[in-house]
Write a protein that holds these residues in place. Structure first.
Motif, mmCIF file in Angstrom:
data_model
loop_
_atom_site.group_PDB
_atom_site.id
_atom_site.type_symbol
_atom_site.label_atom_id
_atom_site.label_comp_id
_atom_site.label_asym_id
_atom_site.label_seq_id
_atom_site.Cartn_x
_atom_site.Cartn_y
_atom_site.Cartn_z
ATOM 1 N N GLU A 1 11.342 67.621 50.857
ATOM 2 C CA GLU A 1 11.942 68.875 51.433
ATOM 3 C C GLU A 1 13.323 68.846 50.812
ATOM 4 O O GLU A 1 14.271 67.847 50.877
ATOM 5 C CB GLU A 1 12.096 68.726 52.736
ATOM 6 N N PRO A 2 13.863 70.040 50.076
ATOM 7 C CA PRO A 2 15.045 70.085 49.319
ATOM 8 C C PRO A 2 16.361 69.612 50.329
ATOM 9 O O PRO A 2 17.385 68.998 49.835
ATOM 10 C CB PRO A 2 15.068 71.646 48.824
ATOM 11 N N GLU A 3 15.988 69.646 51.549
ATOM 12 C CA GLU A 3 17.183 69.801 52.450
ATOM 13 C C GLU A 3 17.599 68.296 52.737
ATOM 14 O O GLU A 3 18.713 67.925 52.749
ATOM 15 C CB GLU A 3 16.775 70.046 53.933
ATOM 16 N N ILE A 4 16.714 67.354 52.298
ATOM 17 C CA ILE A 4 17.245 65.843 52.427
ATOM 18 C C ILE A 4 17.982 65.685 51.313
ATOM 19 O O ILE A 4 19.149 64.787 51.372
ATOM 20 C CB ILE A 4 15.857 64.916 52.455
ATOM 21 N N ASP B 1 5.799 64.118 43.797
ATOM 22 C CA ASP B 1 6.281 65.101 44.519
ATOM 23 C C ASP B 1 7.795 64.890 44.979
ATOM 24 O O ASP B 1 8.521 65.846 44.919
ATOM 25 C CB ASP B 1 5.479 65.275 45.987
ATOM 26 N N ASN B 2 8.071 63.908 45.297
ATOM 27 C CA ASN B 2 9.340 63.452 45.730
ATOM 28 C C ASN B 2 10.470 63.887 44.542
ATOM 29 O O ASN B 2 11.424 64.223 44.589
ATOM 30 C CB ASN B 2 9.642 61.924 46.067
ATOM 31 N N ILE B 3 9.908 63.488 43.333
ATOM 32 C CA ILE B 3 10.653 63.497 42.140
ATOM 33 C C ILE B 3 10.872 65.052 41.690
ATOM 34 O O ILE B 3 11.996 65.677 41.498
ATOM 35 C CB ILE B 3 9.754 62.961 40.954
ATOM 36 N N LYS B 4 9.685 65.937 41.788
ATOM 37 C CA LYS B 4 10.118 67.280 41.781
ATOM 38 C C LYS B 4 10.811 67.980 42.875
ATOM 39 O O LYS B 4 11.697 68.813 42.452
ATOM 40 C CB LYS B 4 8.564 67.863 41.891
ATOM 41 N N GLY B 5 10.876 67.441 44.231
ATOM 42 C CA GLY B 5 11.690 67.931 45.061
ATOM 43 C C GLY B 5 13.323 67.645 44.545
ATOM 44 O O GLY B 5 14.147 68.672 44.908
ATOM 45 N N GLN C 1 14.413 67.366 41.555
ATOM 46 C CA GLN C 1 14.894 68.070 40.335
ATOM 47 C C GLN C 1 14.869 69.618 40.733
ATOM 48 O O GLN C 1 15.816 70.276 39.756
ATOM 49 C CB GLN C 1 13.634 67.715 39.155
ATOM 50 N N GLN C 2 14.138 69.815 41.598
ATOM 51 C CA GLN C 2 14.406 71.447 42.193
ATOM 52 C C GLN C 2 16.120 71.735 42.608
ATOM 53 O O GLN C 2 16.598 72.836 42.703
ATOM 54 C CB GLN C 2 13.493 71.807 43.390
ATOM 55 N N VAL C 3 16.662 70.553 42.881
ATOM 56 C CA VAL C 3 18.032 70.973 43.429
ATOM 57 C C VAL C 3 18.925 70.127 42.578
ATOM 58 O O VAL C 3 20.132 70.364 42.621
ATOM 59 C CB VAL C 3 18.309 70.097 44.736
ATOM 60 N N GLY C 4 18.363 70.024 41.282
ATOM 61 C CA GLY C 4 19.461 69.538 40.142
ATOM 62 C C GLY C 4 19.505 68.228 40.091
ATOM 63 O O GLY C 4 20.389 67.704 38.960
ATOM 64 N N ILE C 5 18.824 67.341 40.352
ATOM 65 C CA ILE C 5 19.084 66.010 40.289
ATOM 66 C C ILE C 5 18.144 65.301 39.406
ATOM 67 O O ILE C 5 16.979 65.589 39.249
ATOM 68 C CB ILE C 5 18.885 65.096 41.782
ATOM 69 N N THR C 6 18.964 64.493 38.358
ATOM 70 C CA THR C 6 17.959 63.916 37.369
ATOM 71 C C THR C 6 17.000 63.056 37.930
ATOM 72 O O THR C 6 17.744 62.035 38.524
ATOM 73 C CB THR C 6 18.806 63.223 36.242
ATOM 74 N N SER C 7 15.835 62.717 37.816
ATOM 75 C CA SER C 7 14.982 62.178 38.530
ATOM 76 C C SER C 7 13.944 61.455 37.731
ATOM 77 O O SER C 7 13.446 61.970 36.701
ATOM 78 C CB SER C 7 13.859 62.986 39.533
ATOM 79 N N ILE C 8 13.789 60.221 37.981
ATOM 80 C CA ILE C 8 12.808 59.241 36.994
ATOM 81 C C ILE C 8 11.508 58.814 37.839
ATOM 82 O O ILE C 8 11.664 58.235 38.958
ATOM 83 C CB ILE C 8 13.718 58.018 36.696
ATOM 84 N N LEU C 9 10.439 58.979 37.470
ATOM 85 C CA LEU C 9 9.042 58.397 38.387
ATOM 86 C C LEU C 9 8.941 57.071 38.037
ATOM 87 O O LEU C 9 8.743 56.641 36.772
ATOM 88 C CB LEU C 9 8.147 59.290 37.822
ATOM 89 N N VAL C 10 9.041 56.104 38.932
ATOM 90 C CA VAL C 10 8.825 54.756 38.742
ATOM 91 C C VAL C 10 7.291 54.636 39.063
ATOM 92 O O VAL C 10 6.528 54.828 40.078
ATOM 93 C CB VAL C 10 9.384 53.964 40.148
ATOM 94 N N THR C 11 6.699 54.132 37.917
ATOM 95 C CA THR C 11 5.106 53.871 37.767
ATOM 96 C C THR C 11 5.014 52.274 37.815
ATOM 97 O O THR C 11 3.506 51.878 37.631
ATOM 98 C CB THR C 11 4.813 54.481 36.513
ATOM 99 N N GLY C 12 6.008 51.528 37.828
ATOM 100 C CA GLY C 12 5.587 49.842 37.824
ATOM 101 C C GLY C 12 7.096 49.167 37.911
ATOM 102 O O GLY C 12 7.977 49.907 37.745
ATOM 103 N N LYS C 13 6.954 47.797 38.027
ATOM 104 C CA LYS C 13 8.033 47.186 38.133
ATOM 105 C C LYS C 13 9.064 46.866 36.637
ATOM 106 O O LYS C 13 10.126 46.828 36.971
ATOM 107 C CB LYS C 13 7.472 45.515 38.363
ATOM 108 N N GLU C 14 8.286 47.578 35.803
ATOM 109 C CA GLU C 14 9.139 47.596 34.549
ATOM 110 C C GLU C 14 10.101 48.912 34.368
ATOM 111 O O GLU C 14 10.885 49.040 33.529
ATOM 112 C CB GLU C 14 8.168 47.493 33.361
ATOM 113 N N THR C 15 9.783 50.065 35.300
ATOM 114 C CA THR C 15 10.431 51.078 34.869
ATOM 115 C C THR C 15 11.855 51.027 35.057
ATOM 116 O O THR C 15 12.485 51.701 34.421
ATOM 117 C CB THR C 15 9.936 52.368 35.979
ATOM 118 N N ILE C 16 12.464 50.618 35.967
ATOM 119 C CA ILE C 16 13.872 50.462 36.176
ATOM 120 C C ILE C 16 14.612 49.864 35.313
ATOM 121 O O ILE C 16 15.449 50.294 34.500
ATOM 122 C CB ILE C 16 14.176 50.424 37.557
ATOM 123 N N PRO C 17 14.104 48.486 35.182
ATOM 124 C CA PRO C 17 14.833 47.722 33.972
ATOM 125 C C PRO C 17 14.686 48.372 32.659
ATOM 126 O O PRO C 17 15.993 48.493 31.856
ATOM 127 C CB PRO C 17 14.099 46.287 34.184
#
Length: 199
Positions: free
Chosen positions: A143-146, A169-173, A175-191
């Motif tokens: 929800e965009p409000e959060i 879905d959380n990533i899309k939410g 992005q809709q308010v203009g936040i750069t968003s990264i989908l975490v698909t595994g333990k290696e994503t963030i590093p």
């Protein structure tokens, strides 16, 4: 910059099959039946927004899934979702703060879980400037409000924030308010992200 991290399967590994396993053992309902009937429906969402009590949530889920469990038995299974901390993400969070960035956690969660994980994983609070919980904010991802509430609280424009979450879905939410968003698909994503985008 403001860095926003989800909790489950981003900072801490979670596995709902562990929950089903405990509930199956305690209720004698076959595991496959529970796995087929478990859905994150309206009761789940209302609980995460803080709109119903733990007891009301437990009763609703037990009714939906045909389980005869006491509240304590339900809670024992519910807490089993947590598997282990991701130390590589904790390390990244600490490094970001050492470099002067703001680091917060944004989690869709509920009282039953927040009575458990802060004591089990104190490293999370130690690595974050603040923890934002859906149950306290009265709204939940996606929800965009959060996201807007968090940005307002932090006094940060959306284009100065980066968000990490394992749910598309959380990533899309965000992005809709203009936040750069990264989908975490595994333990290696963030590093890997910070190896390619040093801050």
């Amino acid at each position: 910059m403001l860095y926003i991290f989800d909790l489950g399967n981003v900072i801490v590994d979670i596995d709902f099959n562990r929950v089903m396993g405990v509930w199956s053992d305690l209720s004698r309902v076959p595991l496959a039946n529970l796995q087929n009937s478990f859905v994150m429906g309206e009761a789940f969402h209302r609980h995460e927004r803080g709109q119903i009590t733990d007891e009301e949530f437990a009763a609703a889920v037990c009714d939906e899934m045909g389980m005869a469990l006491s509240f304590d038995q339900f809670a024992a299974g519910w807490q089993a979702v947590f598997v282990a901390l991701r130390p590589e993400v904790i390390a990244v969070m600490k490094q970001l703060r050492e470099k002067g960035h703001r680091v917060v956690v944004l989690s869709n969660t509920n009282r039953l879980h927040t009575n458990f994980w802060p004591g089990e994983y104190p490293e999370i609070a130690e690595a974050a400037d603040k923890i934002y919980l859906s149950q306290e904010m009265g709204t939940r991802k996606p929800e965009p409000e959060i996201y807007l509430k968090l940005l307002q609280e932090e006094g940060t424009p959306a284009d100065r924030a980066i968000f990490f979450d394992d749910n598309a879905d959380n990533i899309k939410g965000a992005q809709q308010v203009g936040i750069t968003s990264i989908l975490v698909t595994g333990k290696e994503t963030i590093p890997a992200y910070f190896a390619n985008n040093p801050c």
